[in-house]
Design a protein around this motif. Structure first.
Motif, short mmCIF file in Angstrom:
data_model
loop_
_atom_site.label_atom_id
_atom_site.label_comp_id
_atom_site.label_asym_id
_atom_site.label_seq_id
_atom_site.Cartn_x
_atom_site.Cartn_y
_atom_site.Cartn_z
N VAL A 162 -5.22 -1.56 -0.62
CA VAL A 162 -4.11 -0.61 -1.08
C VAL A 162 -3.08 -1.56 -1.97
CG1 VAL A 162 -1.98 0.56 -0.62
CG2 VAL A 162 -3.89 0.99 0.73
N SER A 163 -2.82 -1.37 -3.20
CA SER A 163 -2.01 -2.21 -3.93
C SER A 163 -0.44 -1.78 -3.59
CB SER A 163 -2.23 -1.89 -5.51
OG SER A 163 -3.48 -2.37 -5.85
N TYR A 164 0.11 -2.57 -3.12
CA TYR A 164 1.55 -2.59 -2.62
C TYR A 164 2.38 -4.08 -2.68
CZ TYR A 164 0.22 -4.62 1.62
OH TYR A 164 -0.10 -5.49 2.68
N ASP A 165 3.70 -3.78 -3.25
CA ASP A 165 4.54 -4.83 -3.19
C ASP A 165 5.41 -5.13 -1.96
OD1 ASP A 165 4.36 -5.21 -5.90
OD2 ASP A 165 5.80 -3.94 -6.65
N LEU A 178 -0.94 -3.10 11.16
CA LEU A 178 -0.75 -2.11 9.90
C LEU A 178 -1.10 -2.42 8.60
CD1 LEU A 178 0.77 0.53 8.93
CD2 LEU A 178 3.00 -0.96 9.14
N LEU A 179 -0.56 -3.95 8.43
CA LEU A 179 -1.19 -4.67 7.14
C LEU A 179 -2.56 -4.67 6.92
CD1 LEU A 179 1.50 -7.42 6.84
CD2 LEU A 179 1.61 -4.99 5.74
N GLU A 180 -3.38 -5.03 8.13
CA GLU A 180 -4.80 -4.96 8.22
C GLU A 180 -5.42 -3.59 7.77
OE1 GLU A 180 -5.77 -6.18 12.07
OE2 GLU A 180 -5.52 -8.39 11.54
N SER A 227 -4.29 14.01 -2.25
CA SER A 227 -5.56 13.83 -1.44
C SER A 227 -5.92 12.36 -1.45
CB SER A 227 -6.65 14.65 -2.10
OG SER A 227 -6.59 16.11 -2.19
N GLN A 228 -5.82 11.63 -2.25
CA GLN A 228 -5.97 10.33 -2.27
C GLN A 228 -4.96 9.41 -1.18
OE1 GLN A 228 -6.07 9.41 -6.53
NE2 GLN A 228 -8.14 9.05 -6.35
N LEU A 229 -3.94 10.01 -1.53
CA LEU A 229 -2.61 9.35 -0.75
C LEU A 229 -2.94 9.65 0.99
CD1 LEU A 229 0.34 10.24 -2.72
CD2 LEU A 229 -0.63 8.23 -2.74
N VAL A 232 5.88 0.51 -0.51
CA VAL A 232 6.28 0.31 -1.80
C VAL A 232 5.25 -0.17 -3.01
CG1 VAL A 232 8.10 -0.91 -3.24
CG2 VAL A 232 8.52 -0.18 -0.94
N VAL A 233 4.48 0.97 -3.57
CA VAL A 233 3.45 0.70 -4.39
C VAL A 233 3.84 -0.44 -5.61
CG1 VAL A 233 2.55 2.70 -3.67
CG2 VAL A 233 3.77 2.69 -5.61
#
Length: 306
Positions: free
Chosen positions: A238-241, A231-233, A272-274, A261-262
């Motif tokens: 994506v910028s997330y905390d 999942l993380l790969e 659309s980007q999401l 959590v962005v």
């Protein structure tokens, strides 16, 4: 191999189980009448139960392919572990009943049976059951169906029953022709008790596994760890905390609820980007396992993900 082909293969294998069940019911009940053996009668009853379970399994396999609707908002796949749970309970109850019947027959002095004819049944049933179990197992390696896998295990159990009948009756046939012939009548109830006790662990394991799915327990830690890694790969770039995810196995589906959590540097501005992130992540995850179904939510407050 596409999904439609997998569904067709699954149903063809389940039909094989259904046809084989009907044949073994007739074979076992016919030989039970010829030999007067409680063990063969138990084997026939087990096959009869398997026949009705195969009918239900085929029906559930069809339902599991339906999309969600107004009655079942999350689809029909949850019926698979429920059916496997029900099947295992029926088998366990049958085994317990057989043990009680065997003990009562043993206390009554045993059960004289025609062991010569019973040996023929044991050979035919053993070969047939293991052949069906092997065939279903081989086919299931191509499309990984829980329903087919459970049926294959049940056929393997039936093969164990039949092989124990073959060994026991062969020994009893020899015992009848020895100086200890008076002990031959106790062979049938002893085998009935032994078979039932040997069979019990398999439906018990299926019961525990199915119950975990019914109550939505998470899969094994090794599976969850691999899901997290993949999942993380799939979210690289994506910028997330933090990424919080929950997993449950639901029949043939592996359902993931993902909260991302962005971070402050997250720059996507449109829906659309999401959606592009969702599509990419789901594509990568389903490339690893086609059974995965995902919902991805984007939040800023970490408490909403906990």
């Amino acid at each position: 191999m596409n999904i439609e082909s997998n569904v067709l293969d699954e149903q063809n294998v389940l039909r094989l189980s259904l046809y084989a069940c009907s044949g073994f019911v007739l074979l076992a009940l016919g030989f039970a009448l010829l030999t007067g053996s409680d063990s063969i009668l138990f084997d026939g009853i087990y096959s009869l139960i398997a026949f009705f379970m195969a009918l239900l399994t085929l029906k559930v396999a069809n339902l599991a392919e339906r999309p969600d609707d107004e009655r079942f908002h999350f689809g029909y796949t949850a019926m698979e572990p429920t059916l496997n749970l029900f099947k295992s309970l029926i088998v366990i109850a049958t085994c317990v009943f057989a043990v009680v019947a065997g003990v009562n027959r043993l206390r009554a002095g045993g059960n004289p049976a025609n062991y010569g004819i019973a040996v023929i049944y044991g050979a035919l049933a053993t070969i047939g059951c293991f052949a069906v179990a092997w065939r279903m197992h081989q086919r299931n390696r191509q499309f990984r169906s829980d329903l087919v896998g459970t049926d294959a295990k049940n056929w393997f159990v039936d093969g164990l029953l039949s092989s124990s009948i073959l060994i026991g009756f062969a020994g009893a046939w020899l015992l009848e022709r020895s100086a200890f012939s008076e002990y031959a009548p106790i062979v049938d109830p002893v085998m009935l008790i032994t078979m039932s006790l040997l069979v019990l662990p398999i439906p018990t394991m299926i019961l525990i596994s199915s119950l975990k799915e019914v109550i939505h327990q998470a899969p094994a830690a090794t599976v969850v760890d691999e899901i997290e890694q993949r999942l993380l790969e799939s979210l690289i770039g994506v910028s997330y905390d933090h990424v919080e995810f929950r997993v449950r196995k639901r029949g043939r589906d592996l359902y993931l609820l993902v909260h991302i959590v962005v971070s402050d540097s997250f720059t996507r501005e449109t829906i659309s980007q999401l959606d592009d992130i969702r599509r990419h992540s789901q594509k990568e995850m389903q490339r690893w396992s086609p059974a995965i179904v995902m919902d991805i939510l984007f939040v800023r407050d970490r408490q909403l993900a906990d």
